[in-house]
Design an enzyme around this catalytic site. Structure first.
Site, PDB file in Angstrom:
ATOM      1  N   LYS A   1      47.472  74.025 -21.412  1.00  0.00           N
ATOM      2  CA  LYS A   1      47.545  72.995 -20.388  1.00  0.00           C
ATOM      3  C   LYS A   1      48.141  73.620 -19.129  1.00  0.00           C
ATOM      4  O   LYS A   1      48.927  74.561 -19.209  1.00  0.00           O
ATOM      5  CB  LYS A   1      48.450  71.870 -20.899  1.00  0.00           C
ATOM      6  N   GLY A   2      47.761  73.125 -17.955  1.00  0.00           N
ATOM      7  CA  GLY A   2      48.261  73.683 -16.701  1.00  0.00           C
ATOM      8  C   GLY A   2      49.774  73.607 -16.619  1.00  0.00           C
ATOM      9  O   GLY A   2      50.369  72.550 -16.844  1.00  0.00           O
TER      10      GLY A   2
ATOM     11  N   ASN B   1      38.748  62.351 -14.711  1.00  0.00           N
ATOM     12  CA  ASN B   1      40.168  62.313 -15.021  1.00  0.00           C
ATOM     13  C   ASN B   1      40.990  62.499 -13.762  1.00  0.00           C
ATOM     14  O   ASN B   1      40.612  63.223 -12.843  1.00  0.00           O
ATOM     15  CB  ASN B   1      40.520  63.370 -16.076  1.00  0.00           C
TER      16      ASN B   1
ATOM     17  N   GLY C   1      32.062  67.099 -18.359  1.00  0.00           N
ATOM     18  CA  GLY C   1      31.186  66.654 -19.432  1.00  0.00           C
ATOM     19  C   GLY C   1      29.775  67.185 -19.274  1.00  0.00           C
ATOM     20  O   GLY C   1      29.469  67.932 -18.333  1.00  0.00           O
TER      21      GLY C   1
ATOM     22  N   GLY D   1      30.473  71.248 -19.447  1.00  0.00           N
ATOM     23  CA  GLY D   1      29.532  70.468 -20.234  1.00  0.00           C
ATOM     24  C   GLY D   1      29.043  71.101 -21.509  1.00  0.00           C
ATOM     25  O   GLY D   1      28.007  70.705 -22.043  1.00  0.00           O
TER      26      GLY D   1
ATOM     27  N   CYS E   1      45.099  72.726  -6.874  1.00  0.00           N
ATOM     28  CA  CYS E   1      46.221  71.875  -6.481  1.00  0.00           C
ATOM     29  C   CYS E   1      46.457  71.960  -4.974  1.00  0.00           C
ATOM     30  O   CYS E   1      46.141  72.962  -4.344  1.00  0.00           O
ATOM     31  CB  CYS E   1      47.477  72.296  -7.223  1.00  0.00           C
TER      32      CYS E   1
ATOM     33  N   THR F   1      36.446  70.977 -12.381  1.00  0.00           N
ATOM     34  CA  THR F   1      35.778  69.685 -12.290  1.00  0.00           C
ATOM     35  C   THR F   1      35.211  69.409 -10.900  1.00  0.00           C
ATOM     36  O   THR F   1      35.731  69.891  -9.890  1.00  0.00           O
ATOM     37  CB  THR F   1      36.752  68.556 -12.655  1.00  0.00           C
TER      38      THR F   1
END
Length: 304
Positions: free
Chosen positions: A45-46, A69, A217, A244, A129, A193
């Site tokens: 996780k980041g 998300n 996805g 995806g 970010c 994303t």
């Protein structure tokens, strides 16, 4: 003879299946479902310099063929990772990639310095970010910013190969791939994303907390494949493809377009055994065809 092993920046993976950051926790969560050592690697996780609670709900919205998300990089912070998860993962037989994120260049440098002495095998640089020192512009948008932050992290973390994770929300991802290479990146991963939005037609309001989110996805796969191919033709450093992936045939497609390994992300939410199943299916395909998986990398035959 059949071979599933791949090498990225001098790090050997038993197979090319890696789990994507933000979709696999720190490995412990999925270790309850199956032995994560069946995977080639995991991306954590980041990690931020301090713990983050993330965004308030709602921060997930389903969409046709995928999801959005707006989690907001919820994580316990890099020090907690080093004290707990880094030690746990070091005992497992798989490659561990520490994903690092920040709001300023100083944040990235501080985290990279800590990860430099960790047990993790590699670093993945999340440059999606906000860069608050540049009016909120993301580090990953402009090639000059990509090169600058990559170079800074390389200097702060000389003991680990650095993977720069590229955003698709740019004018030309190949330019940013070249910038990452110029900054000293040992590899690149893509795509992160896509910017997206979900709307409630009854209230006429956005569904997500901050009005927009990251789309992932199966629906993003065609975009990801094209961008992997574009970057394969732009740089010489290894590429990790994601976007995806839900089957071993998706993996083959990404590798044909130039990826040497892949990351499985959103599919982990749909099927907690997903990454393991893909690794097993890929192993069966390689065995049945008595092939070296590396031989298909970048072998796309274009129409004339």
């Amino acid at each position: 003879m059949s071979n599933l092993k791949v090498n990225i920046a001098g790090v050997e993976f038993k197979n090319p299946i890696i789990t994507a950051s933000g979709t696999f926790g720190f490995g412990r969560e999925y270790d309850r479902f199956y032995n994560i050592e069946e995977l080639g690697g995991i991306c954590t996780k980041g990690l931020t310099i301090r713990p983050k609670l993330g965004n308030p709900a709602p921060r997930i919205a389903e969409s046709y063929g995928g999801m959005l998300n707006s989690v907001g990089l919820q994580n316990p912070g890099v020090d907690h990772f080093l004290q707990k998860d880094d030690i746990y993962l070091a005992k497992r037989d798989l490659v561990v990639i520490a994903n690092v994120a920040g709001s300023t260049l100083e944040d990235y440098i501080a985290i990279a310095e800590k990860i430099n002495d960790s047990k993790s095998d590699m670093v993945e640089l999340n440059i999606s970010c906000p860069n608050v020192k540049e009016g909120g512009m993301a580090f990953g948008v402009l090639p000059e910013s990509v090169e600058r932050v990559t170079s800074a992290v390389k200097k702060a973390c000389p003991n680990k190969p650095v993977i720069t994770k590229l955003s698709p929300n740019v004018a030309c991802i190949a330019d940013n791939a070249r910038a990452a290479e110029a900054g000293g990146a040992d590899a690149i991963s893509l795509i992160n994303t896509l910017s997206g939005m979900a709307v409630n037609y009854k209230t006429r309001k956005p569904i997500l907390f901050n009005n927009n989110g990251g789309m992932s996805g199966p629906c993003v796969k065609p975009v990801a494949l094209k961008m992997v191919w574009d970057c394969f033709n732009a740089v010489k450093i290894p590429i990790i493809g994601l976007g995806g992936i839900t089957s071993y045939t998706d993996v083959l497609e990404f590798m044909i377009c130039g990826a040497r390994a892949v990351q499985v992300g959103t599919y982990n939410f749909n099927n907690p055994y997903g990454a393991r199943d893909i690794a097993r299916d890929l192993a069966n395909y390689v065995e049945q065809n008595d092939m070296d998986i590396n031989d298909i990398v970048g072998t796309l035959i274009l129409n004339k």
